[in-house]
Design a protein around this motif. Sequence first.
Motif, short mmCIF file in Angstrom:
data_model
loop_
_atom_site.label_atom_id
_atom_site.label_comp_id
_atom_site.label_asym_id
_atom_site.label_seq_id
_atom_site.Cartn_x
_atom_site.Cartn_y
_atom_site.Cartn_z
N THR A 227 0.66 -1.28 -0.12
CA THR A 227 -0.36 0.28 -0.02
C THR A 227 0.74 0.90 0.17
O THR A 227 0.34 2.63 0.30
N LEU A 228 1.94 1.35 -0.70
CA LEU A 228 2.82 2.25 -0.83
C LEU A 228 2.67 3.14 -1.97
O LEU A 228 1.19 2.62 -2.97
N THR A 229 2.21 4.48 -1.34
CA THR A 229 1.97 5.55 -3.33
C THR A 229 2.85 5.29 -4.22
O THR A 229 4.22 4.95 -3.90
N LEU A 230 2.40 5.83 -5.01
CA LEU A 230 3.66 6.22 -6.12
C LEU A 230 4.94 6.76 -5.81
O LEU A 230 5.96 6.08 -6.68
N PRO A 231 4.85 8.18 -5.42
CA PRO A 231 6.56 7.92 -4.93
C PRO A 231 7.28 7.61 -4.08
O PRO A 231 8.50 7.83 -4.71
N HIS A 232 6.97 6.75 -3.31
CA HIS A 232 7.51 5.77 -2.82
C HIS A 232 7.79 4.61 -2.94
O HIS A 232 8.65 3.85 -2.96
N THR A 233 7.39 3.96 -4.33
CA THR A 233 7.09 2.90 -5.10
C THR A 233 8.33 3.04 -5.13
O THR A 233 9.59 2.50 -5.85
N ILE A 234 8.04 4.31 -6.24
CA ILE A 234 9.31 4.28 -7.22
C ILE A 234 10.83 4.84 -6.95
O ILE A 234 11.48 4.35 -7.30
N THR A 235 10.63 5.35 -5.45
CA THR A 235 11.82 5.95 -4.71
C THR A 235 12.78 4.89 -4.14
O THR A 235 14.03 4.36 -4.35
N THR A 236 11.61 3.48 -3.46
CA THR A 236 12.54 2.43 -3.59
C THR A 236 12.63 2.24 -4.68
O THR A 236 13.95 0.95 -3.94
N ILE A 237 12.70 1.75 -5.69
CA ILE A 237 13.06 0.65 -6.73
C ILE A 237 13.92 1.25 -6.63
O ILE A 237 15.10 0.61 -7.05
N LEU A 238 14.26 2.97 -7.30
CA LEU A 238 16.03 3.33 -7.93
C LEU A 238 16.54 3.03 -6.45
O LEU A 238 17.81 2.68 -7.30
N CYS A 239 16.58 3.55 -5.03
CA CYS A 239 17.77 3.19 -4.07
C CYS A 239 17.55 1.22 -4.29
O CYS A 239 19.38 1.42 -4.40
N PHE A 240 17.04 1.04 -4.21
CA PHE A 240 16.94 -0.96 -3.61
C PHE A 240 17.93 -1.90 -5.17
O PHE A 240 18.23 -2.55 -4.59
N GLY A 241 17.67 -0.51 -5.79
CA GLY A 241 18.10 -1.28 -7.75
C GLY A 241 19.18 -1.15 -7.55
O GLY A 241 19.83 -1.78 -8.20
N ALA A 242 19.92 0.31 -7.13
CA ALA A 242 21.25 0.58 -7.76
C ALA A 242 21.55 -0.96 -6.38
O ALA A 242 23.35 -0.98 -6.81
N LEU A 243 21.77 -1.26 -5.54
CA LEU A 243 22.04 -1.94 -4.65
C LEU A 243 22.28 -3.06 -5.13
O LEU A 243 23.43 -3.99 -5.29
#
Length: 527
Positions: A97-113
């Motif tokens: 149930t994350l909002t779109l901004p929080h979902t996108i930010t999580t994808i970008l940050c954890f994806g980089a790792l």
Amino acid sequence: MPNGQECYDKEKGPTSTDTDVAEPEAAPDQLIAERFGVLAPFLSKLFESGVEARGVERVPENQRETKNAWNNLLMWWSVNTVLTTIPIGVLGQYIFTLTLPHTITTILCFGALGGVATAFIATLGPHTGLRTMIIARYSSGYFGGTIYSVLNILTQLGFSTTAVILGGQTLASIHANTLPLVVGIILIGMCCLIPCFIGYDMVHIYERYAWVVTFFIMCCLWGLGAHAGFDVNAQKPLEDTGRALSSDILSFGGIVFGSFTGWAPVAADYNVHLPSDTSAWRVFTLTFWGLYIPICFTAMLGAALVTITDPAYVAAFGEDGSTGGLVAQVLAPWAGGGKFLLVLLAFSVIANNIPNTYSTGLSIQALGRPFAMIPRFFWVFIAFLIYTVAGVAGREHFSAILSNFLSILSYWTAFFIVIVAEEHFLFRRPGGVLGGYNLGDWDRPSRLPLGIAGILAACFGVAGAAVGMSQVWYTGPIGKLAGATYGADLGFEILFLGGSVYLGIFRERSSEPQLRRNDKCRFGPDN
């Protein structure tokens, strides 16, 4: 110079000095066929027709044909610009149930790792000529490498199962009540089998071009979705706050991280034909961007599509989270053209499933010599049968399988990456304890490490995951403390620490010979 070692001379290139030991990895296709006794004539003809003979055997320098490292970028781009990547972003809002901004930010940050970790593993392929699960033997021994192979087999089969389910769902949604879901799953699985059966060259040929069509379709989906109306605040009333929000982000981040590092145990498999002097930085960079851009681009598309509040789109997604149905609704305004694109999109999962299937066969061979004595293409066929049957059996529970599977997946890949990295940068570096890799020893248990440190570190990592994980079926004590109602999944973060125990315990020298510094024997001039 140690027996069985291949060294790198800056003037002459790689040279083998092991003249008294027959190395099967240097054998031509004919010699590989002769290993199989009465089947040798049949296999010889099969190999001559283009089917890859080599399995987990090392690819020596004089048998490496490929020199274009850009294939690395194109391959991973094709593998991840697919329908299978869309549900990753969907889970951010559907499950957490994350909002779109929080979902996108999580994808970008954890994806980089995750992208950095997987790209590092990819650099080991050209400079060793070894498949990923064989490289693991140099840090965790023959037995430890077998454990990793088992885990990797389960990982790749799990990925394959989710891929064929989603592809089948999408095909079935094109003409309701016309194509049964079971038939769609079997059809997708059979299409994945063909290039993997043929082998390495066909895999790269297919993946070199598959991204072109799917990337175009993804752009169309972005445009059509925007026209239908993305609602950035659609999830705002449902999103948690405080510690609960933090736990949602950490748990979803584990899924994103797992979607990247799920490729780490196979990343070196597709570089073994590159010359040993290929720049490690070049391979790392091309692999990272080949993973990061398409996964983020496609996962964020999934996150955006879920925000469409039009009743028709909500009904298409349904209570069971049918990503295939949602995508079909997005393309519906284009009528017949949209259905055609949907068919192509359903078959895009083939590109994603090819490395899963191909590397499963290699990982089975890496279980030990009895398995390696059976041709690679046979194990590929067995893998196809397993994940197709599993897909048919689990076809009604796709979202639950995906969310739980990807979270658990991030666990073991985390400590695997840490252990291999520590071995590479600390013990195998020029001034390290061992100074390099004795490449001719890849299949000689007595000349490999005992693997005690690697196995114990993995055990500590598993124990850490048990106390830090947060799944539907179990939440560890640390996971409960880190979150609110449902806890937070800290499994892969704690596993990183568990992998570091590899240093804290010890790194035994075993019976493996140390390389002399003046041998210049590690990989090549770029390392």
